[in-house]
Design an enzyme around this catalytic site. Structure first.
Site, mmCIF file in Angstrom:
data_model
loop_
_atom_site.group_PDB
_atom_site.id
_atom_site.type_symbol
_atom_site.label_atom_id
_atom_site.label_comp_id
_atom_site.label_asym_id
_atom_site.label_seq_id
_atom_site.Cartn_x
_atom_site.Cartn_y
_atom_site.Cartn_z
ATOM 1 N N ASP A 3 57.080 38.655 -6.972
ATOM 2 C CA ASP A 3 58.360 38.057 -6.586
ATOM 3 C C ASP A 3 59.334 39.124 -6.121
ATOM 4 O O ASP A 3 60.295 38.833 -5.407
ATOM 5 C CB ASP A 3 58.928 37.275 -7.772
ATOM 6 C CG ASP A 3 58.066 36.055 -8.019
ATOM 7 O OD1 ASP A 3 58.332 35.022 -7.399
ATOM 8 O OD2 ASP A 3 57.078 36.170 -8.764
ATOM 9 N N GLY A 62 57.331 29.975 -5.182
ATOM 10 C CA GLY A 62 56.548 31.075 -4.624
ATOM 11 C C GLY A 62 57.441 31.875 -3.697
ATOM 12 O O GLY A 62 58.204 31.308 -2.899
ATOM 13 N N ALA A 63 57.374 33.195 -3.816
ATOM 14 C CA ALA A 63 58.357 34.040 -3.139
ATOM 15 C C ALA A 63 58.450 33.810 -1.616
ATOM 16 O O ALA A 63 59.559 33.582 -1.098
ATOM 17 C CB ALA A 63 58.077 35.503 -3.463
HETATM 18 O O1 MRU Z 1 58.166 30.395 -10.618
HETATM 19 P P1 MRU Z 1 57.333 30.464 -9.382
HETATM 20 O O2 MRU Z 1 56.207 29.484 -9.372
HETATM 21 O O3 MRU Z 1 58.157 30.436 -8.128
HETATM 22 O O4 MRU Z 1 56.673 31.912 -9.468
HETATM 23 C C1 MRU Z 1 55.831 32.325 -8.417
HETATM 24 C C2 MRU Z 1 55.151 33.602 -8.688
HETATM 25 O O5 MRU Z 1 55.415 34.297 -9.644
HETATM 26 C C3 MRU Z 1 54.160 34.068 -7.660
HETATM 27 O O6 MRU Z 1 53.159 34.840 -8.257
HETATM 28 C C4 MRU Z 1 54.892 34.919 -6.607
HETATM 29 O O7 MRU Z 1 56.008 34.258 -6.100
HETATM 30 C C5 MRU Z 1 54.013 35.296 -5.508
HETATM 31 S S1 MRU Z 1 53.759 33.934 -4.426
HETATM 32 C C6 MRU Z 1 52.839 34.422 -3.146
#
Ligand code: MRU
Length: 322
Positions: free
Chosen positions: A222, A45-46
């Site tokens: 992201d 998650g970002a």
């Molecule tokens: O591969 P991930 O689980 O890190 O991807 C996360 C996402 O795409 C989320 O939608 C994004 O980071 C937003 S988190 C608040």
């Protein structure tokens, strides 16, 4: 409980690969372990990645052998979410001042994300109530709750705020192939909060929108490019197309730390490909079969109704600029 934090000289984080079966906290004392945790999505998650990156530099600063190479490994552990490289660079800029200064900067990154979560939840809930009608039925994708941040979350934070206001209809959590951040993590968070929800397979989203079962789509990002293109978990683009076709709002909730004015548009972003094994485990894969596994996609800005950050609401549908 915080998803990730600095505790007594080490990084502690919830192992998201073990959820929903087990709530396990990992204690991480080296950058190598942290890079591995990032790459296997134990932390993801970002916003959480930004905090992980910054805290990772704090770990590196305590063992200053070849810090530059260590910092580079952290910065490039995953390429798509801008928060990771940004958190790393912010903390690394304090290296000349010593380990305490680096840690102070990393804790500031953490605290800013915590403050941003609360502000985004309030703004996001206000906008969803305005755009999606009374007690909206919302579709969300991937996981954007506390697990993706430190506390609270982004898009899911806004959904939970609507629930607290007793102004939410129900939630459809898109399962999010192949690692099931929706079916495992969002479902876990919604269940703990007592929110009425159902899980839908990714491909069902646009059809359910067309059938009138969704009043709005709300999800995270992201990276948000200068032109408003949104990079988010694979499947987001299909939901945006479905929302446009159904005439319902498509709202992105993300902190300013995810807005990247240095990236002009989505075509410039490196999209992580996570390889065939996640999609088709080799034990169950016929000989010679390969898979393509982009972890993210690009939603063009013209499909986005609005972007909500902790500071502003950008109405792309009214030609407002990022
Ligand atoms: O591969 P991930 O689980 O890190 O991807 C996360 C996402 O795409 C989320 O939608 C994004 O980071 C937003 S988190 C608040």
């Amino acid at each position: 409980m915080r998803t990730i934090d600095w505790v007594d000289g080490a990084v502690e984080l919830i192992d998201q690969t073990a959820l929903p079966a087990r709530l396990t906290v990992l204690r991480i004392g080296t950058v190598e372990e942290l890079v591995a945790a990032i790459q296997r999505l134990a932390v993801r998650g970002a916003p959480a990645l930004g905090v992980a990156g910054a805290l990772g530099v704090a770990l590196a600063a305590r063992h200053p052998d070849d810090v530059a190479a260590t910092v580079r490994r952290l910065e490039t552990a995953r390429p798509t979410a801008v928060n990771l490289a940004r958190g790393v660079r912010r903390a690394a800029a304090r290296l000349p001042e010593g380990a305490d200064a680096v840690l102070a900067e990393a804790l500031a990154v953490r605290d800013e994300e915590i403050a941003a979560s609360a502000a985004m939840a309030a703004r996001g809930a206000d906008l969803l109530a305005e755009l999606c009608g009374a007690r909206p039925r919302l579709l969300t994708h991937c996981n954007t709750g506390a697990l993706a941040a430190v506390v609270g979350g982004t898009a899911l934070g806004a959904v939970l705020e609507l629930h607290r206001r007793d102004a939410l209809g129900a939630v459809l959590a898109s399962e999010t192939r192949p690692l099931l951040q929706g079916a495992r993590l969002t479902a876990w968070e919604l269940g703990r909060a007592g929110v009425p929800y159902r899980v839908a397979v990714d491909g069902a989203g646009p059809f359910l929108m067309a059938r009138g079962e969704v009043d709005g789509v709300v999800l995270g990002a992201d990276r948000i490019c200068a032109n408003g293109d949104v990079i988010n978990k694979i499947g987001t683009y299909a939901h945006a197309l479905g929302a446009r076709r159904a005439g319902i709002p498509f709202v992105v909730v993300a902190p300013e730390s995810t807005v990247d004015p240095d990236t002009a548009g989505g075509e410039e972003v490196e999209i992580e490909d996570r390889g065939a094994e996640e999609v088709l485990p080799s034990s169950a894969r016929p000989d010679g079969v390969d898979a393509v596994n982009p972890a993210f996609d690009v939603t063009p800005h013209e499909l986005v109704t609005a972007i909500v950050t902790e500071r502003r609401v950008i109405r792309l549908d009214r030609a407002e600029r990022v």
